[in-house]
Design an enzyme around this catalytic site. Structure first.
Site, mmCIF file in Angstrom:
data_model
loop_
_atom_site.group_PDB
_atom_site.id
_atom_site.type_symbol
_atom_site.label_atom_id
_atom_site.label_comp_id
_atom_site.label_asym_id
_atom_site.label_seq_id
_atom_site.Cartn_x
_atom_site.Cartn_y
_atom_site.Cartn_z
ATOM 1 N N LYS A 217 -7.844 -29.005 41.958
ATOM 2 C CA LYS A 217 -7.341 -27.799 41.294
ATOM 3 C C LYS A 217 -6.110 -27.253 42.035
ATOM 4 O O LYS A 217 -5.092 -26.910 41.423
ATOM 5 C CB LYS A 217 -8.447 -26.740 41.252
ATOM 6 C CG LYS A 217 -7.992 -25.364 40.828
ATOM 7 C CD LYS A 217 -7.574 -25.325 39.375
ATOM 8 C CE LYS A 217 -6.836 -24.052 39.033
ATOM 9 N NZ LYS A 217 -6.453 -23.963 37.643
ATOM 10 N N CYS A 271 -1.493 -18.103 39.519
ATOM 11 C CA CYS A 271 -2.022 -19.409 39.902
ATOM 12 C C CYS A 271 -1.001 -20.208 40.692
ATOM 13 O O CYS A 271 -1.207 -20.512 41.865
ATOM 14 C CB CYS A 271 -2.407 -20.172 38.638
ATOM 15 S SG CYS A 271 -3.452 -19.200 37.561
HETATM 16 N N1 SAJ Z 1 8.108 -21.987 35.439
HETATM 17 C C1 SAJ Z 1 9.422 -22.280 35.758
HETATM 18 N N2 SAJ Z 1 9.935 -23.491 35.404
HETATM 19 C C2 SAJ Z 1 9.194 -24.411 34.716
HETATM 20 C C3 SAJ Z 1 7.860 -24.112 34.388
HETATM 21 C C4 SAJ Z 1 7.335 -22.892 34.768
HETATM 22 O O1 SAJ Z 1 10.134 -21.473 36.375
HETATM 23 O O2 SAJ Z 1 9.746 -25.484 34.409
HETATM 24 C C5 SAJ Z 1 7.544 -20.693 35.843
HETATM 25 C C6 SAJ Z 1 7.137 -19.822 34.669
HETATM 26 O O3 SAJ Z 1 8.221 -19.116 34.152
HETATM 27 C C7 SAJ Z 1 6.092 -18.932 35.315
HETATM 28 C C8 SAJ Z 1 5.429 -19.853 36.333
HETATM 29 O O4 SAJ Z 1 6.319 -20.934 36.522
HETATM 30 O O5 SAJ Z 1 6.717 -17.846 35.999
HETATM 31 C C9 SAJ Z 1 4.070 -20.384 35.935
HETATM 32 O O6 SAJ Z 1 4.029 -20.696 34.566
HETATM 33 P P1 SAJ Z 1 3.302 -21.974 33.920
HETATM 34 O O7 SAJ Z 1 3.382 -21.849 32.454
HETATM 35 O O8 SAJ Z 1 3.864 -23.231 34.474
HETATM 36 O O9 SAJ Z 1 1.806 -21.907 34.468
HETATM 37 P P2 SAJ Z 1 0.646 -20.747 34.450
HETATM 38 O O10 SAJ Z 1 0.682 -20.035 35.763
HETATM 39 O O11 SAJ Z 1 0.637 -19.946 33.227
HETATM 40 O O12 SAJ Z 1 -0.672 -21.690 34.413
HETATM 41 C C10 SAJ Z 1 -0.882 -22.660 35.434
HETATM 42 C C11 SAJ Z 1 -1.111 -24.012 34.757
HETATM 43 N N3 SAJ Z 1 -1.059 -25.082 35.758
HETATM 44 C C12 SAJ Z 1 -0.272 -26.160 35.623
HETATM 45 O O13 SAJ Z 1 0.489 -26.311 34.696
HETATM 46 C C13 SAJ Z 1 -0.370 -27.192 36.701
HETATM 47 C C14 SAJ Z 1 -2.465 -24.000 34.053
HETATM 48 O O14 SAJ Z 1 -2.764 -25.279 33.521
HETATM 49 C C15 SAJ Z 1 -3.569 -23.593 35.032
HETATM 50 O O15 SAJ Z 1 -4.837 -23.544 34.398
HETATM 51 C C16 SAJ Z 1 -3.236 -22.199 35.526
HETATM 52 O O16 SAJ Z 1 -1.978 -22.268 36.229
HETATM 53 C C17 SAJ Z 1 -4.369 -21.762 36.454
HETATM 54 O O17 SAJ Z 1 -5.269 -21.023 35.981
HETATM 55 O O18 SAJ Z 1 -4.436 -22.241 37.585
#
Ligand code: SAJ
Length: 434
Positions: A217, A271
């Site tokens: 995780k 996360c």
């Molecule tokens: N972000 C970027 N660039 C990207 C992708 C994301 O800057 O290319 C930023 C987003 O804007 C945001 C942050 O990263 O600020 C996180 O966003 P996200 O959509 O990537 O992820 P979360 O935090 O909503 O959810 C994550 C997910 N983990 C992964 O993709 C590995 C989700 O599957 C998990 O279940 C969740 O964390 C969790 O509960 O741990």
């Protein structure tokens, strides 16, 4: 299965993961008691309503509460399966130390009612070793029961670690369809947990040991953080070299084995910006890359503040629009959001010149009080503001056509307006349109 006896389930913690999980277990026909320490949350759910925003969750909770399959309480009751989904924040020591006290408090509650044959499943994101720590605590509280891994005899109860991996906004769909890691303290525990998840998960459930599942995780979110850090570092290099990072990334991604993620104003949410620290805390000597990625992503926020500040100072009479407060696109979650941090920092510096556009907000968060900044809609911003700082890639911002942005000074930290013409540099090495 006709006539099959469904296990009674108790879900401890009715937040963003616990409530949807409780609801889909109930939908699978198991009677579920949801446990929460907050009376208002319990009351809301027992009315068939919800206290969080998540696509389709309201209808589902309403339905299962009406059918008598889900009810909430502040008092634990005996059950056959206990699912713990409580927060694991940082301790307030300033060192990103994981605080597992909510998990241990939940385990103590469960220990009070657990009986032979029961299964306890931890879902909260945790440092490696927490499931065993939880088992040890429960074993201390219940010397009358045999716990897995502590006895050569057949244990009385099963304990497993089964993390969720769902994306906010798609939680119900992903809870049902994503693959899952199921980590038992022993293989027998893993099989018990597997049989439970097969009731409501369509994705593949892969069994392992509890420590590997805990690490898996953390690794998933750290992997993403490291890759976003690479994109954010590229964006800072590109700023210095006067290059368009979005163009460079999209060209590089045409290579069949390259897939660079998207830069932004930093990484938010509860996360990806948190979990990597749990790995660093467990192996401080061996985590240079993971730690640096965290620092790079946090540093990007300060880079954005510095660039935006230079831009606003270079246009002393301009009204400024900060687009977005959410931590990512198309959601109403403003917690741990770099966009919110940047906008608030600009509001403190430039006061009433700053206007925030956030279609998902009814009012500005507390830290904007007394800054003079105001909340406006996108149409008003386009009519009245001259400088635009794009912080969130909400669809409603993305669709603004070039004709409505012509003549605006734009700092697009999300790359949503690739057709925006670059402005003259405000200082050597700094281009305004990213
Ligand atoms: N972000 C970027 N660039 C990207 C992708 C994301 O800057 O290319 C930023 C987003 O804007 C945001 C942050 O990263 O600020 C996180 O966003 P996200 O959509 O990537 O992820 P979360 O935090 O909503 O959810 C994550 C997910 N983990 C992964 O993709 C590995 C989700 O599957 C998990 O279940 C969740 O964390 C969790 O509960 O741990």
């Amino acid at each position: 299965m006709q006539g099959e006896l469904k296990p009674r389930v108790c879900v401890v913690g009715l937040g963003y993961i616990g409530l949807p999980t409780a609801a889909i277990i109930a939908r699978a026909g198991c009677p579920v008691l949801g446990l929460d320490i907050t009376q208002s949350v319990v009351d809301t759910i027992n009315r068939g309503e919800i206290h969080i925003e998540e696509v389709d969750l309201d209808g589902l909770v309403h339905g299962v509460v009406q059918r008598g399959l889900l009810r909430a309480s502040t008092q634990i009751e005996p059950a056959d399966v206990f699912v713990i989904a409580v927060p694991t924040p940082f301790a307030k020591d300033g060192h990103h130390t994981p605080d597992v006290s909510y998990v241990l408090a939940a385990a103590s509650e469960v220990a009070g009612v657990i009986k032979p044959g029961d299964t306890v499943i931890l879902e909260s994101t945790c440092p490696v070793g927490t499931t065993e720590q939880m088992r040890d605590l429960m074993a201390g509280l219940r010397p009358d029961l045999k716990f897995p891994g502590l006895t050569r005899e057949t244990p009385d109860v099963s304990i497993a670690y089964c993390p969720e991996r769902v994306l906010p906004g798609r939680i119900l769909e992903e809870l049902a369809n994503n693959d899952r890691s199921i980590g038992g303290i022993t293989p027998r525990c893993a099989r018990k947990a597997l049989a439970f998840y097969k009731r409501f998960v369509r994705g593949t459930c892969v069994t392992t040991d509890a420590r590997s599942a805990e690490m898996t995780k953390l690794v998933e979110n750290a992997y993403r953080d490291v890759n976003i850090a690479f994109a954010n570092e590229l964006s800072m290099i590109a700023d210095r070299m006067g290059l368009d990072v979005w163009e460079v990334i999209s060209l590089a991604n045409r290579h069949p084995r390259v897939n660079i993620l998207q830069p932004g104003p930093g990484v938010g949410g509860h996360c990806i910006a948190v979990d990597p620290w749990f790995i660093v805390h467990g192996a401080p000597e061996d985590t240079a890359l993971i730690r640096t990625a965290r620092q790079t992503n946090d540093g990007k926020m300060h880079h954005v503040i510095a660039r935006a500040t230079a831009m606003v100072e270079a246009h002393p009479h301009a009204k400024v629009a900060c687009l977005g407060l959410a931590f990512k696109a198309n959601i109403d979650d403003f917690r741990e959001s770099p966009a919110r941090f940047v906008a608030a920092s600009l509001a403190r510096k430039f006061g009433p010149r700053v206007h925030v556009v956030e279609p998902y907000a009814a009012k500005l968060p507390l830290e904007f009080t007394d800054t003079g900044a105001s909340l406006i809609d996108i149409d008003t911003a386009l009519e009245t503001c001259d400088v635009f700082i794009v912080l969130v890639d909400h669809d409603v911002f993305r669709v603004v056509p070039l004709v409505e942005r012509t003549g605006k000074v734009v700092y697009d930290t999300r790359g949503i307006w690739p057709d925006q013409p670059a402005e003259a540099p405000v200082s050597a090495g700094l281009r305004l349109a990213c």
